[in-house]
Write an enzyme that holds these catalytic residues in place. Sequence first.
Site, PDB file in Angstrom:
ATOM      1  N   HIS A  46       5.646   5.723  11.398  1.00 58.83           N
ATOM      2  CA  HIS A  46       5.100   5.634  10.046  1.00 58.83           C
ATOM      3  C   HIS A  46       4.141   6.811   9.907  1.00 58.83           C
ATOM      4  O   HIS A  46       2.928   6.639   9.892  1.00 58.83           O
ATOM      5  CB  HIS A  46       4.378   4.287   9.880  1.00 58.83           C
ATOM      6  CG  HIS A  46       4.088   3.899   8.467  1.00 58.83           C
ATOM      7  ND1 HIS A  46       4.160   4.786   7.405  1.00 58.83           N
ATOM      8  CD2 HIS A  46       3.693   2.706   7.940  1.00 58.83           C
ATOM      9  CE1 HIS A  46       3.842   4.134   6.287  1.00 58.83           C
ATOM     10  NE2 HIS A  46       3.551   2.880   6.589  1.00 58.83           N
ATOM     11  N   LYS A  92      25.237  -4.154  -3.940  1.00 59.44           N
ATOM     12  CA  LYS A  92      26.694  -4.144  -4.146  1.00 59.44           C
ATOM     13  C   LYS A  92      27.403  -3.520  -2.951  1.00 59.44           C
ATOM     14  O   LYS A  92      28.609  -3.295  -2.988  1.00 59.44           O
ATOM     15  CB  LYS A  92      27.041  -3.333  -5.397  1.00 59.44           C
ATOM     16  CG  LYS A  92      26.394  -3.844  -6.676  1.00 59.44           C
ATOM     17  CD  LYS A  92      26.810  -2.950  -7.842  1.00 59.44           C
ATOM     18  CE  LYS A  92      26.016  -3.256  -9.096  1.00 59.44           C
ATOM     19  NZ  LYS A  92      26.176  -2.201 -10.096  1.00 59.44           N
ATOM     20  N   ARG A 136       0.808  -1.222   0.000  1.00 61.42           N
ATOM     21  CA  ARG A 136       0.000   0.000   0.000  1.00 61.42           C
ATOM     22  C   ARG A 136       0.844   1.277   0.000  1.00 61.42           C
ATOM     23  O   ARG A 136       0.568   2.201  -0.765  1.00 61.42           O
ATOM     24  CB  ARG A 136      -0.950   0.042   1.213  1.00 61.42           C
ATOM     25  CG  ARG A 136      -2.198  -0.781   1.021  1.00 61.42           C
ATOM     26  CD  ARG A 136      -2.664  -1.358   2.333  1.00 61.42           C
ATOM     27  NE  ARG A 136      -1.721  -2.367   2.763  1.00 61.42           N
ATOM     28  CZ  ARG A 136      -1.797  -3.654   2.427  1.00 61.42           C
ATOM     29  NH1 ARG A 136      -2.826  -4.087   1.735  1.00 61.42           N
ATOM     30  NH2 ARG A 136      -0.881  -4.520   2.799  1.00 61.42           N
ATOM     31  N   THR A 137       1.834   1.347   0.875  1.00 60.74           N
ATOM     32  CA  THR A 137       2.565   2.613   0.984  1.00 60.74           C
ATOM     33  C   THR A 137       3.269   2.926  -0.333  1.00 60.74           C
ATOM     34  O   THR A 137       3.161   4.047  -0.854  1.00 60.74           O
ATOM     35  CB  THR A 137       3.574   2.563   2.152  1.00 60.74           C
ATOM     36  OG1 THR A 137       2.872   2.164   3.319  1.00 60.74           O
ATOM     37  CG2 THR A 137       4.211   3.913   2.387  1.00 60.74           C
ATOM     38  N   ARG A 196      11.534   3.798   2.931  1.00 61.49           N
ATOM     39  CA  ARG A 196      11.204   2.800   3.966  1.00 61.49           C
ATOM     40  C   ARG A 196      12.460   1.992   4.240  1.00 61.49           C
ATOM     41  O   ARG A 196      13.131   1.533   3.313  1.00 61.49           O
ATOM     42  CB  ARG A 196      10.085   1.865   3.506  1.00 61.49           C
ATOM     43  CG  ARG A 196       9.917   0.688   4.466  1.00 61.49           C
ATOM     44  CD  ARG A 196       8.679  -0.098   4.233  1.00 61.49           C
ATOM     45  NE  ARG A 196       7.497   0.666   4.578  1.00 61.49           N
ATOM     46  CZ  ARG A 196       6.265   0.172   4.545  1.00 61.49           C
ATOM     47  NH1 ARG A 196       6.068  -1.078   4.157  1.00 61.49           N
ATOM     48  NH2 ARG A 196       5.237   0.914   4.888  1.00 61.49           N
TER      49      ARG A 196
END
Length: 328
Positions: free
Chosen positions: A155, A106, A76-77, A127
Site C-alpha cells: 500500500h 457482469k 480514507r484512501t 485497489r
Amino acid sequence: MNLKPLFDLEAMPGNERHDNGFTGQDILSVSQFDKEKLSYIFERAREMRAVVKHASGVDLLKGHVLACLFYEPSTRTSSSFIAAMERLGGGVIPITQGVQFSSVSKGETLADTIRTLEQYADVIVLRHPEIGSAKAAASYASVPVINAGDGTGEHPTQSLLDLFTIQDELGRLEGLKVAMIGDLRYGRTVHSLTKLLLQYDVSLRFVSPEILRLPLAIMNQVIDAGVDVRETHEVADVIENADVLYVTRVQKERFTDLAQYEEVKEFYKITPEIMKRAKEKMVVMHPLPRVGEIHYTVDSDPRAAYFRQVQNGMYIRMALLAMVLGKA
Ligand code: ASP
C-alpha cells in the site's frame, strides 16, 4: 451554415508536462522511492498543505480526470484521492461504492475494465484483493496506475503518508525506534512502511501474536539491511522506548479460518494506562480503520497522531497526482 471553429488551439496554453522523474510513471511499490525522491514528494506535499490552508484548492490539474477503481472497501484512501483530485481542480470517475455496480459484476476482466477507464481518464487508482493486481493493471494501461492496496501485498501511498507523518510529528526519520503492532502478517501498510524505513537508520520492533508475525520474505529484507530488529508478543516490551507506535487492525477478511481470528482479534488494546509508560515525545499512529486496538480515550492524548495522519494522506496524494501528471 458557417461553421466557425470553437477553439483556437494555437492561442490556447497546451498541456505541457515537465519531467520530474515521476511524470507518466506508475506507483506500484515503495521500492520505487529512494531518499531523494521521498524528500521531493514530501516537499511537494508541504506545498499542497500550504495551498489548501491558504486557498482550499487550486487549478493545477484542471481538465484532468482520475478513475478511482476499488474492488475492496475503503474510506480514507478513496476519499482522499477524490478530495486530492478535486482540490487540484480535476475531476473523478468514482467506482468506489463497490464494483458490483460496474460491469465487473457482469464478468468483465480487470484488463478490459482498465483498458476502458483509460479511454476516459489520465490516471487510474486501483485497489484490488490480489497481490500483483496493480502491476498487472499497469501492464494493460498506457496511463499511470497507482496502487491503492493489492491484497496483502503493498500500500505504497499509505506508507508515504505514514513516513511523512513521522517526519512531521517528530522532526526527523533517522535514529528512531519504531514499533509495529498487530496484524503484521496480512497488514500491507506494515509491509510497505517497513520496506521504506529500511532506508533510514532506525531500529524496528515487531509485536504480534505468533500466527500474525511479519512474513519471512520481509523479515529477511530487514535482516539483510542490517537493521536492529526484534520480535515479541508483548507491547510491554516496546512501549517505554518507542518513538513511533504503529498500531494495526487484525484483518478479519484475510483469515480463512475464523476460529483463528477469534483467538487473536483482541490481542492488543492501547489504553491511557499503557500510554503512561510511553515517552513524552513519541507518536501513536494507525492506518485505520481501528476496531478496538486503540481505546477511544487515547484520542485526546497529544501523541495520538492518527487523525493528523489521515489529513496528511490528502496532501501526499495531491502531490503524487500532480507529479505523475507532470504538473509538480
Ligand atoms: N486501511 C488500511 C488498508 O487498506 C488498513 C486496514 O484496512 O486495516 O490496508
